[in-house]
Design an enzyme around this catalytic site. Structure first.
Site, PDB file in Angstrom:
ATOM      1  N   CYS A  69      -0.124   3.944   2.516  1.00 49.70           N
ATOM      2  CA  CYS A  69       0.249   3.526   3.876  1.00 49.70           C
ATOM      3  C   CYS A  69       1.695   3.908   4.169  1.00 49.70           C
ATOM      4  O   CYS A  69       2.023   4.365   5.268  1.00 49.70           O
ATOM      5  CB  CYS A  69       0.082   2.016   4.043  1.00 49.70           C
ATOM      6  SG  CYS A  69      -1.610   1.426   3.850  1.00 49.70           S
TER       7      CYS A  69
ATOM      8  N   CYS B 186       0.830  -1.209   0.000  1.00 52.24           N
ATOM      9  CA  CYS B 186       0.000   0.000   0.000  1.00 52.24           C
ATOM     10  C   CYS B 186       0.867   1.262   0.000  1.00 52.24           C
ATOM     11  O   CYS B 186       1.468   1.608   1.018  1.00 52.24           O
ATOM     12  CB  CYS B 186      -0.915  -0.041   1.226  1.00 52.24           C
ATOM     13  SG  CYS B 186      -1.815   1.486   1.539  1.00 52.24           S
TER      14      CYS B 186
END
Length: 106
Positions: free
Chosen positions: A34, A31
């Site tokens: 993230c 991600c």
């Protein structure tokens, strides 16, 4: 400072039973957003000891991820007294996260 990781096994003890608010960063290796938010969370953790910030890898910990209905990441849930009291979804700059956490940090 790397943030501590919690798991399906340690979640109750580390998060739900904590005597102070805990922000759980639901994330995954793949991600990009993230990874963008991680340095901001590390900085907030270093600056504010009134809240604990931990990470939970959704790929490695599907039980907690499903229990709290995390559908997109990054999702950051704040737990207080064993309950979710705030949910922040999406990558945001540090200042925006701190505004979202104003009820929990000085």
């Amino acid at each position: 400072m790397a943030l501590k990781s919690v798991t399906d096994v340690s979640f109750e003890e580390e998060v739900l039973k904590s005597d102070k608010p805990v922000l759980v960063d639901f994330w995954a290796e793949w991600c990009g957003p993230c990874r963008q938010v991680a340095p901001s969370l590390e900085a907030i953790a270093a600056e504010h000891d009134e809240i604990t910030i931990v990470k939970l890898n959704i790929d490695e910990n599907p039980t907690i991820t499903a229990k709290y209905g995390v559908m997109s990441i990054p999702t950051m849930n704040v737990y207080k007294g064993g309950e979710v009291v705030k949910t922040i979804v999406g990558a945001k700059p540090k200042a925006a996260i701190e505004r979202d956490l104003a009820d929990f940090i000085g």
